[in-house]
Each structure stands twice: as C-alpha cells, then as structure tokens.
Design an enzyme around this catalytic site. Structure first.
Site, mmCIF file in Angstrom:
data_model
loop_
_atom_site.group_PDB
_atom_site.id
_atom_site.type_symbol
_atom_site.label_atom_id
_atom_site.label_comp_id
_atom_site.label_asym_id
_atom_site.label_seq_id
_atom_site.Cartn_x
_atom_site.Cartn_y
_atom_site.Cartn_z
ATOM 1 N N ASN A 151 0.868 -1.323 0.021
ATOM 2 C CA ASN A 151 -0.198 -0.032 -0.106
ATOM 3 C C ASN A 151 0.890 1.263 0.003
ATOM 4 O O ASN A 151 0.354 2.468 -0.573
ATOM 5 C CB ASN A 151 -1.050 -0.038 1.198
ATOM 6 C CG ASN A 151 -0.274 0.076 2.474
ATOM 7 O OD1 ASN A 151 0.731 -0.649 2.727
ATOM 8 N ND2 ASN A 151 -0.938 0.688 3.550
ATOM 9 N N GLU A 249 3.550 -5.573 12.232
ATOM 10 C CA GLU A 249 2.359 -4.405 12.077
ATOM 11 C C GLU A 249 1.346 -4.950 11.093
ATOM 12 O O GLU A 249 1.537 -5.182 9.902
ATOM 13 C CB GLU A 249 3.183 -3.310 11.447
ATOM 14 C CG GLU A 249 4.482 -2.673 12.165
ATOM 15 C CD GLU A 249 4.009 -2.020 13.522
ATOM 16 O OE1 GLU A 249 2.924 -1.653 13.578
ATOM 17 O OE2 GLU A 249 4.812 -1.996 14.434
ATOM 18 N N CYS A 283 -3.302 1.571 6.138
ATOM 19 C CA CYS A 283 -3.666 1.034 7.496
ATOM 20 C C CYS A 283 -4.409 1.723 8.482
ATOM 21 O O CYS A 283 -4.951 1.583 9.343
ATOM 22 C CB CYS A 283 -2.615 -0.040 8.015
ATOM 23 S SG CYS A 283 -1.252 1.093 8.311
ATOM 24 N N GLU A 461 7.439 0.449 16.239
ATOM 25 C CA GLU A 461 8.308 0.994 15.330
ATOM 26 C C GLU A 461 8.500 2.411 15.578
ATOM 27 O O GLU A 461 7.749 2.989 16.545
ATOM 28 C CB GLU A 461 7.879 0.544 13.740
ATOM 29 C CG GLU A 461 7.933 -0.668 13.471
ATOM 30 C CD GLU A 461 7.483 -1.061 11.775
ATOM 31 O OE1 GLU A 461 6.882 -0.243 11.298
ATOM 32 O OE2 GLU A 461 8.124 -1.818 11.458
HETATM 33 P P1 NAD Z 1 0.113 -9.398 3.118
HETATM 34 O O1 NAD Z 1 0.180 -9.753 4.245
HETATM 35 O O2 NAD Z 1 -0.493 -10.279 1.960
HETATM 36 O O3 NAD Z 1 1.495 -9.111 2.491
HETATM 37 C C1 NAD Z 1 2.766 -8.610 2.900
HETATM 38 C C2 NAD Z 1 4.092 -8.942 2.785
HETATM 39 O O4 NAD Z 1 4.093 -10.289 3.180
HETATM 40 C C3 NAD Z 1 4.069 -9.143 1.421
HETATM 41 O O5 NAD Z 1 5.560 -8.797 1.030
HETATM 42 C C4 NAD Z 1 3.847 -10.541 1.052
HETATM 43 O O6 NAD Z 1 4.795 -11.171 -0.146
HETATM 44 C C5 NAD Z 1 4.671 -11.150 2.212
HETATM 45 N N1 NAD Z 1 4.106 -12.620 2.617
HETATM 46 C C6 NAD Z 1 2.865 -13.023 2.384
HETATM 47 N N2 NAD Z 1 2.804 -14.207 2.953
HETATM 48 C C7 NAD Z 1 3.979 -14.401 3.444
HETATM 49 C C8 NAD Z 1 4.261 -15.383 4.302
HETATM 50 N N3 NAD Z 1 3.753 -16.681 4.117
HETATM 51 N N4 NAD Z 1 5.612 -15.713 4.871
HETATM 52 C C9 NAD Z 1 6.406 -14.296 4.556
HETATM 53 N N5 NAD Z 1 6.112 -13.158 3.846
HETATM 54 C C10 NAD Z 1 4.726 -13.355 3.386
HETATM 55 O O7 NAD Z 1 -0.469 -7.940 2.964
HETATM 56 P P2 NAD Z 1 -0.698 -6.995 2.071
HETATM 57 O O8 NAD Z 1 -1.793 -7.298 1.074
HETATM 58 O O9 NAD Z 1 0.488 -6.624 1.094
HETATM 59 O O10 NAD Z 1 -0.794 -5.687 2.691
HETATM 60 C C11 NAD Z 1 -1.960 -5.068 3.158
HETATM 61 C C12 NAD Z 1 -2.250 -5.535 4.701
HETATM 62 O O11 NAD Z 1 -1.044 -4.675 5.267
HETATM 63 C C13 NAD Z 1 -3.460 -4.902 5.343
HETATM 64 O O12 NAD Z 1 -3.887 -5.788 6.312
HETATM 65 C C14 NAD Z 1 -2.984 -3.697 6.060
HETATM 66 O O13 NAD Z 1 -3.664 -3.358 7.084
HETATM 67 C C15 NAD Z 1 -1.593 -4.038 6.437
HETATM 68 N N6 NAD Z 1 -0.778 -2.961 6.754
HETATM 69 C C16 NAD Z 1 -0.476 -2.711 8.056
HETATM 70 C C17 NAD Z 1 0.338 -1.697 8.390
HETATM 71 C C18 NAD Z 1 0.863 -1.471 9.818
HETATM 72 O O14 NAD Z 1 1.710 -0.417 9.878
HETATM 73 N N7 NAD Z 1 0.198 -1.966 10.651
HETATM 74 C C19 NAD Z 1 0.882 -0.889 7.452
HETATM 75 C C20 NAD Z 1 0.486 -0.907 5.997
HETATM 76 C C21 NAD Z 1 -0.308 -2.128 5.900
#
Ligand code: NAD
Length: 482
Positions: A151, A249, A283, A461
């Site tokens: 995002n 996060e 997020c 963080e």
């Molecule tokens: P996602 O969990 O699908 O992917 C995030 C990252 O993790 C990607 O690089 C992905 O390739 C990797 N990943 C996926 N499966 C994995 C595994 N089994 N092992 C290791 N890595 C893996 O999330 P997304 O769809 O990319 O992002 C959206 C989500 O992120 C939303 O839920 C949003 O709320 C959250 N988000 C949280 C914050 C925060 O600071 N809390 C900030 C931004 C986004």
C-alpha cells in the site's frame, strides 16, 4: 518488458529460480513487466551476502553509518520524480500523492534514522554500596529480515530497512510482489551512496515462497513484518520455534469518533482524507465513522456530498484524488464487501461501483463508498476491507461510542474529534489502539512509537523503539573496589 530483478551483494542479479511473475499496472489493468520469482536458493544467496557483510558493517563507526544513510536520503530526493512515477505506475495511487507523501517519507526515513543512531544511548545503573556498575550494551542482532506490503511500498520498505542498517545489522528484505518497482530502483541509489555491498539485499518474489524462506531461515534472527493479520499469524507460527525476535505491524479497522463539539469544517475536510486517501488503502484510514446523534443528519449529508466530489481517474492526472486499486483481486474483494453490506441490511449512500476511466478502461477504479450501517457488529463493520469504503453510524453517549470503537479484534489507530479536553483524556486512556489522533489524522512525528494492539500487531516501530528492536540489549555488571 521491464524486468524487476534482485539486488544482492551490491549487484543486480537474475533469480536463480529462473522464474518470473507478471507485474501489473493497475491504472491500465495491463501487464507491464515481470518480477523475479525468487526461491529459497535466492534467499540463501542474499543471506550469505548479508552474513559476509556483517562483521565490517556492525563494527563501522556510527558516523560512517550515519553518513551513508544521509546520502541515501539525499539521493532519494534527487530521484523524487522518477521514484514517484514508478510508485504511481506500480500501485495505482495518484502521482500527486506519491510525490508529496510516499517518496519524501522514504527519504525522511533514511534521514531520520541516520540522525537518530547518533543519539541512541543505553542505560547504566550504579549500585552504590554494592560497588557494582551495570551498563547495557546495545548490539546489532546480525542478519535480519524485513518484509513489507503494497500500500505504501517504498515508504514502508524504508521504514524497516533504515533502522535495521542504522543499528549495524545487515538485511535480507522483500518488498511486496504486487509493487516491487521502487524497492528495485532503490538498489541503484544504495550503490551510488556507497552502502557497502551485502549490507542491504533485496529479494523479489511471492510471500509463500521468498517471504516464507526469509522467515523460516534458521540464521535470520529477527523479522520485521508489515502486512495482513493472517500473514502475521503465519509468520509468528513459523518463527516462534526458532525464538526469533518479531515485530508485526498488521491490519486495522480504525474508529473515527466525531463529537458535536468539534471544529466541524476541519473535521469534515480531514475525515474525507482519513477515509479515502490512497483509495482507502492505508492501514491508518478511519474506516468506521461514529457520529454523535445531534449532528449525524448534517454530517451524513455534508460528508456524502464531499465524497461525491472526489475525482476518480488517471493517477497521472494532477486533479485525480482517487486512483486505481492495487489489483484486480483486491478490487473484487472490495466489491464483494459492498454486496455483503447490502445483504447485511446496510445502505450504500454513495459509490461502490466500478468506474470506467476513458482511455484506461481496464483499470481497477471504484467510486468511494459510504455505507450507513445499523449494527456495529455486522461484518462490514468488523472486517478489514482496505479499500475506498467507510461505514457511518450514530451514537448517543461517549460510553456507547467508546464501546463500539473497542468492539473489534483490531486496535491500530483511532481518531477523536472534540474540543473537550477531559473527554480527550478519558477516551485516550480507554480506547484500545496503539495510536490516538485528536482533531487531526496521519500527523506523524517519526520519534513516536508506532504500532497496534490486539490483532493489529506486536511491538512498536518508530524512533528509538525501532533501534531497540534491531538491537539486542546485553547487561554488563562490573564489581569494583574502593
Ligand atoms: P500481505 O500480508 O498479503 O503481504 C505483506 C508482505 O508479506 C508481502 O511482501 C508478501 O509477499 C509477504 N508475505 C505473504 N505471505 C507470506 C509468508 N507466508 N511469509 C512471509 N512473507 C509473506 O499484506 P498486503 O496485502 O501486502 O498488505 C495489506 C495489509 O497490510 C493490510 O492488512 C494492512 O492493514 C496491512 N498494513 C499494516 C500496516 C501497519 O503499520 N500496521 C501498514 C500497512 C499495511
């Protein structure tokens, strides 16, 4: 076709896997390049480079590390336009947003941690009478893993890697496979800035393969992850038996509590932004809006009118406020929640349909949606949608507002609109969230702790919290005689 390849040991290299994934431009709905689909062998190669680089980097002076980080920050600024265009093309976000928020913040992350490391101190405790002095060594952990989402691609990628290397670690990092381009371009900048080879290695690929290989690697000692809650659970399960240090996060479903005594016009302006900035894919967006009943009717009318004015269109057009959603599956997910809202008895007050942008007919565009809900426990109000969709609902008392705010599994951020300082304090203490914004939103001072409670994550963080995460404290107790 553009090729996104790995950056390992200071050099760009094709994946050992020899496999590729399509990279989509969401504003056109077209494939515009391919991404390395790295596997375990690629992660191992990156790990070895990081391991090799660790002794020298962890023993480099603070000044040396700071100098390189500040140089990276400056070079990101020099490349702002190019990076902003790449971010917008890859993610679908308005170019104006990438130019004013994403890329400046990526630079600020390196600048901030380049400076913060020069001020990072540890504690000493003298035990008078026992003739001992204890002091804490704060040592880098070793090779660490950083995994980031789509995002805010470069913004969140650098938010992790900058403190990791500032603290003296070496890194194997993976950006999201959905938006890999700016992390790919960062490689050039790292080399130009003189970051020693192997200090930061960038591996591209999917979560279940490349991401999993980083988390499961027995020698990668800490994982800093930002992404979905479900992925976070999986990572925690994989890492726990190896006792890795984890910073998670995760998702959010943030409440926006609007009281009648607020500054109405400012609240309205900011609430439009906090609902729909980056197509609602932040997020921290306030996706559940609760409004005091005495101003509810007025708010509903004014808010819907303002949301209708938001221009959905080409991310490269400066007048666009809402660009494309990041991918087709994500757009389908968001649309399915609009249908669910109707099934659950919610009323779609505006938006919620796909938009056809002339010349970009296959792009993933949606009209921002405002849904009136009648039960705060409905799924649309409980589950993270992560798109241009907000719910609105009235409340009668402060207690009721607080109770609804807290009755979700998430606890990332919250926003309160009121001019009553006592109420501000009462709610700030009781609300279940890692971040409370009062009469503002997304106002970030990088020194402050950032993170969530409940299903929104573990750890913080930001500022020294990040440097503490990326270091291991070791207590040294020295006995002396008078
Ligand atoms: P996602 O969990 O699908 O992917 C995030 C990252 O993790 C990607 O690089 C992905 O390739 C990797 N990943 C996926 N499966 C994995 C595994 N089994 N092992 C290791 N890595 C893996 O999330 P997304 O769809 O990319 O992002 C959206 C989500 O992120 C939303 O839920 C949003 O709320 C959250 N988000 C949280 C914050 C925060 O600071 N809390 C900030 C931004 C986004």
């Amino acid at each position: 076709m553009e090729k996104i390849i790995n950056y390992i040991n200071g050099e760009y290299c094709e994946p050992l896997s020899e496999e590729w994934i399509d990279n989509y431009n969401p504003s056109k709905g077209e494939v515009f390049g391919v991404i390395a689909n790295s596997n375990e062998a690629d992660v191992e190669k990156a790990y070895r480079a990081a391991k090799e680089a660790y002794p020298a980097w962890s023993n480099s002076t603070i000044e040396e590390r700071s100098r390189v980080l500040l140089k990276i920050a400056s070079l990101i600024e020099v490349n702002l336009e190019r990076l902003a265009k790449a971010e917008s093309e890859d993610n679908g976000k308005p170019l104006s947003l990438a130019r004013s928020v994403d890329i400046p913040r990526a630079s600020a992350n390196f600048r901030f941690f380049g400076n913060a490391i020069t001020q990072f101190a540890s504690e000493a405790h003298e035990s008078v009478g026992l003739n001992t002095i204890n002091f804490t060594l704060r040592q880098p952990i070793g090779v660490v893993g950083c995994i980031s989402p789509w995002n805010l691609p470069l913004y969140l990628f650098t938010w992790k890697v900058a403190p990791a290397i500032a603290a003296g670690n070496t890194v194997v990092a993976k950006p999201s496979e959905v938006t890999p381009k700016t992390a790919f371009l960062l490689g050039e900048i790292l080399s130009k800035a003189g970051l020693p080879k192997g200090v930061l290695n960038i591996v591209h690929g999917t979560g279940p393969t490349a991401g999993q290989a980083i988390v499961a690697h027995p020698k990668i000692k800490a994982i800093s992850f930002t992404g979905g809650t479900k992925t976070g659970e999986h990572i925690a399960r994989t890492a726990a038996p190896m006792f890795k240090k984890l910073s998670l996060e995760l998702g959010g479903k943030n409440p926006n509590l609007i009281f009648a005594d607020c500054d109405y016009e400012t609240m309205l302006d900011v609430t439009v932004r906090s609902s729909f900035a980056n197509q609602g894919q932040i997020c921290l967006c306030g996706s559940r809006i609760f409004v005091e009943r005495s101003i509810y009717e007025q708010f509903r009318e004014d808010f819907v009118a303002r949301v209708r004015e938001l221009k959905v269109g080409d991310p490269f057009d400066d007048s666009t406020r809402i660009g494309a959603l990041v991918s087709e599956p994500h757009m389908e997910k968001v649309l399915s929640y609009i249908e669910l809202a109707k099934e659950e008895g919610g009323k779609v007050l505006c938006g919620g349909n796909r938009v056809t942008v002339p010349g970009l007919e296959n792009g993933y565009y949606l009209q921002p949606a405002v849904i009136e809900v009648y039960d705060d426990q409905c799924r649309v109000n409980q589950e993270e949608i992560f798109g241009p969709v907000v719910t609105i609902m009235p409340f009668d008392t402060e207690e009721e507002a607080l109770q609804m705010a807290n009755s979700v599994r998430y606890g990332l951020s919250s926003t309160i609109w009121t001019s009553n300082i006592d109420r501000t304090m009462r709610i700030s203490k009781k609300i279940e969230a890692g971040i409370v914004w009062v009469n503002t939103w997304l106002n970030r001072d990088l020194r402050t702790p950032f993170g969530g409670v409940k299903a929104s994550g573990v750890g913080r963080e930001g500022g020294f919290e990040a440097l503490r995460f990326f270091t291991e404290p070791k207590n040294v107790c020295i006995k002396y005689s008078e």
